[in-house]
Design a protein around this motif. Structure first.
Motif, PDB file in Angstrom:
ATOM      1  N   ALA A 233       0.637  -1.085  -0.198  1.00 47.18           N
ATOM      2  CA  ALA A 233      -0.169  -0.024  -0.417  1.00 47.18           C
ATOM      3  C   ALA A 233       0.518   1.265  -0.057  1.00 47.18           C
ATOM      4  O   ALA A 233       2.262   1.369   0.921  1.00 47.18           O
ATOM      5  CB  ALA A 233      -0.651  -0.276   1.337  1.00 47.18           C
ATOM      6  N   GLY A 234       0.346   2.107  -0.715  1.00 49.84           N
ATOM      7  CA  GLY A 234       1.178   3.665  -0.263  1.00 49.84           C
ATOM      8  C   GLY A 234       0.463   4.086   0.898  1.00 49.84           C
ATOM      9  O   GLY A 234      -0.481   3.897   2.055  1.00 49.84           O
TER      10      GLY A 234
ATOM     11  N   ARG B  84      -3.395   4.827   4.391  1.00 49.24           N
ATOM     12  CA  ARG B  84      -2.754   4.195   3.833  1.00 49.24           C
ATOM     13  C   ARG B  84      -3.913   4.062   2.824  1.00 49.24           C
ATOM     14  O   ARG B  84      -4.874   3.474   3.283  1.00 49.24           O
ATOM     15  CB  ARG B  84      -2.066   2.780   4.317  1.00 49.24           C
ATOM     16  N   SER B  85      -3.242   2.969   1.409  1.00 49.06           N
ATOM     17  CA  SER B  85      -4.173   2.474   0.760  1.00 49.06           C
ATOM     18  C   SER B  85      -3.186   2.137  -0.831  1.00 49.06           C
ATOM     19  O   SER B  85      -2.611   2.638  -0.700  1.00 49.06           O
ATOM     20  CB  SER B  85      -4.995   3.452   0.402  1.00 49.06           C
TER      21      SER B  85
ATOM     22  N   SER C  74      -4.899   8.106  -5.505  1.00 48.58           N
ATOM     23  CA  SER C  74      -6.079   8.940  -5.038  1.00 48.58           C
ATOM     24  C   SER C  74      -7.046   8.933  -3.713  1.00 48.58           C
ATOM     25  O   SER C  74      -6.901  10.058  -3.624  1.00 48.58           O
ATOM     26  CB  SER C  74      -6.672   8.505  -6.463  1.00 48.58           C
ATOM     27  N   ASP C  75      -6.924   7.428  -3.595  1.00 49.34           N
ATOM     28  CA  ASP C  75      -8.062   7.478  -2.805  1.00 49.34           C
ATOM     29  C   ASP C  75      -6.958   7.437  -1.273  1.00 49.34           C
ATOM     30  O   ASP C  75      -7.365   7.942   0.031  1.00 49.34           O
ATOM     31  CB  ASP C  75      -8.615   5.952  -2.474  1.00 49.34           C
ATOM     32  N   MET C  76      -6.027   7.353  -0.957  1.00 48.89           N
ATOM     33  CA  MET C  76      -4.855   7.722   0.371  1.00 48.89           C
ATOM     34  C   MET C  76      -4.893   9.400   0.116  1.00 48.89           C
ATOM     35  O   MET C  76      -4.703   9.827   0.713  1.00 48.89           O
ATOM     36  CB  MET C  76      -3.383   6.714   0.094  1.00 48.89           C
ATOM     37  N   GLU C  77      -4.300   9.776  -1.100  1.00 47.81           N
ATOM     38  CA  GLU C  77      -4.551  10.916  -0.977  1.00 47.81           C
ATOM     39  C   GLU C  77      -5.536  12.373  -0.999  1.00 47.81           C
ATOM     40  O   GLU C  77      -5.401  12.987   0.388  1.00 47.81           O
ATOM     41  CB  GLU C  77      -3.689  11.552  -2.699  1.00 47.81           C
ATOM     42  N   ALA C  78      -6.717  11.310  -0.802  1.00 52.20           N
ATOM     43  CA  ALA C  78      -7.865  12.098  -0.325  1.00 52.20           C
ATOM     44  C   ALA C  78      -7.890  12.229   0.769  1.00 52.20           C
ATOM     45  O   ALA C  78      -8.890  13.193   1.134  1.00 52.20           O
ATOM     46  CB  ALA C  78      -9.262  11.759  -1.606  1.00 52.20           C
TER      47      ALA C  78
END
Length: 479
Positions: free
Chosen positions: A175-176, A361-362, A366-370
């Motif tokens: 994950a990021g 984490r994601s 884009s979900d992590m950033e949001a």
């Protein structure tokens, strides 16, 4: 500390590493150790501005034409259970086939993998291609070492990462993650006089653990009951807070908390009787199956000189109520795998602010950033500032590549079974390496390490032997 003749040197190097303090951001002494290690073996090495080190060893004679291989590890560790990680020792011991540490984290993450890589450098009996043993800094608390690597620091494009903790898997994705530090402004005020009682509220006994791989195991983050009890007191009592200290590390699930508060003396006995009893009952009901030893104690304590302005406490309670904690979303494509999560690792009252760390984490960048942006905005709405310490991209390897097939085949031929290929909800530096070095391929393997980032961290000895055998056979085949 030895297990058998094959891995005797791995264990002795690990013992040497565990005598060197190496918390994130303070790796200078272990960097010196690595450079001296290379000098003793008359090997070329390079040390960059971030204190990352690469040690190069020529190929075994007759194998000079093979593609160079990178052995990747990080040198820092999460120091849990240590009041002063720069002086407190790690005292390892062996019990029932596992290595553990007395009252602290062990440092097997990633000290065992690094010990393996150094043992390969030292050996004259292992057949291998040209090697680059790459060791990064600050992997556990920002990954600034990997993030700032120069484009020419590495030559190899095939990487064996020895930082995996699941013995029966090849980690092919991670994950990021976004690590943020938030600061809620506070003002220190003189503690109120008059007849008041002072109490120390403690939450202790939690399992804690890795805020990625353990996030879906139903454990009690001490942040949750700490918020709950402060919110309950806020609703029912005239109270003030002198200090808050929750959690041990940014990358860990908080296993403990300590808060000092004061209330008018007339309400004291009722407070002690009700809140402690109710909280422990709730902990048993909510976490009894997965984290049975987390408990609350409330004891009288000495008067403090100062308190925190109530507005800062109110802001903290409101923020913790709004931001998500734990699993946010499970993956629809990877069975039983967390896709997105957020963990509050630490909360502490400093001189002029309340420090809060969040680790988001994601597998979907884009979900992590949001989510990270939403969390920062929530803090901003309450007058706080946010600083991004790390933003690491997710990573996904091609599971059909020849390199991963060779890795899987080696497990089958050496150990008699084929490992799973999985993406894990922890962060690896692979995302940065993919960015810096186009065409790079990576296989992440390692021994069985349980409860990393906690005082319960342990590594299974037999799996160290097994991964060592896999590693040296992989190097032979790659040569």
């Amino acid at each position: 500390m030895k297990q058998n003749i094959q891995t005797e040197r791995v264990f002795s190097i690990f013992s040497e590493l565990n005598r060197i303090p190496r918390p994130s951001h303070h790796e200078e002494r272990v960097v010196d150790y690595l450079c001296q290690f290379a000098e003793r073996l008359h090997l070329e090495y390079k040390r960059d501005a971030q204190n990352c080190v690469v040690i190069r060893k020529p190929a075994t004679k007759g194998h000079e034409g093979a593609e160079p291989i990178v052995l990747l590890n990080h040198m820092d560790m999460v120091c849990v259970g240590m009041k002063n990680p720069l002086t407190d020792p790690i005292e390892p011991y062996i019990e029932d086939g596992w290595m553990k540490a007395k009252g602290t984290s062990l440092g097997a993450d990633n000290g065992i993998g690094l010990s393996m890589a150094l043992a390969v450098l030292e050996s004259n009996d292992i057949v291998h291609p040209a090697l680059e043993v790459m060791t990064t800094t600050n992997e556990e608390d920002g990954m600034s070492g990997a993030a700032n690597l120069s484009k020419d620091f590495l030559k190899g494009r095939k990487v064996i990462n020895l930082d995996s903790e699941d013995y029966d898997t090849i980690t092919t994705g991670a994950a990021g993650a976004c690590l943020q530090l938030h600061r809620i402004p506070l003002t220190r005020m003189e503690a109120p006089g008059g007849k008041r009682r002072w109490y120390r509220i403690r939450f202790e006994g939690g399992l804690g653990g890795h805020s990625g791989v353990d996030i879906n195991k139903g454990r009690c983050s001490a942040v949750i009951p700490a918020w709950a009890i402060l919110a309950a007191i806020y609703n029912d009592y005239d109270f003030n807070v002198a200090s808050i200290h929750i959690g041990e590390a940014n990358a860990s699930i908080a296993s403990s908390a300590e808060m000092i508060i004061t209330i008018p003396s007339g309400e004291g006995s009722e407070f002690v009787k009700q809140q402690e009893e109710q909280m422990n009952q709730w902990l048993r009901e909510e976490y009894g199956d997965h984290d049975p030893n987390m408990h609350c104690t409330i004891e009288k304590c000495e008067r403090q000189e100062t308190i925190i302005n109530p507005e800062a406490v109110e802001a903290l309670l409101s923020i913790l109520e709004q931001i998500p904690q734990g699993v946010v979303k499970m993956s629809e494509t990877m069975q039983d795998t967390v896709e997105t999560s957020n963990n509050v690792g630490r909360i502490s009252t400093e001189e002029d602010h309340i420090l809060v760390s969040t680790h988001t984490r994601s597998f979907i960048d884009s979900d992590m950033e949001a989510l990270s942006r939403d969390i920062a905005n929530t803090f901003k709405e309450h007058g706080a500032t946010s600083e991004t310490i790390m933003s690491a991209p997710a990573w996904q390897e091609n599971q059909q590549s020849d390199f991963l097939r060779l890795t899987s085949d080696t497990f089958q031929d050496v150990l008699g079974w084929r490992p799973r290929m999985v993406a894990m909800h922890f962060v690896l530096e692979a995302g940065f390496f993919v960015q810096h070095y186009p065409g790079i391929q990576m296989a992440s393997i390692g021994p069985r390490i349980v409860e990393p980032h906690s005082t319960s961290e342990r590594v299974e000895l037999k799996t160290i032997d097994d991964i060592w055998q896999v590693l040296i056979e992989m190097l032979k085949r790659l040569a």
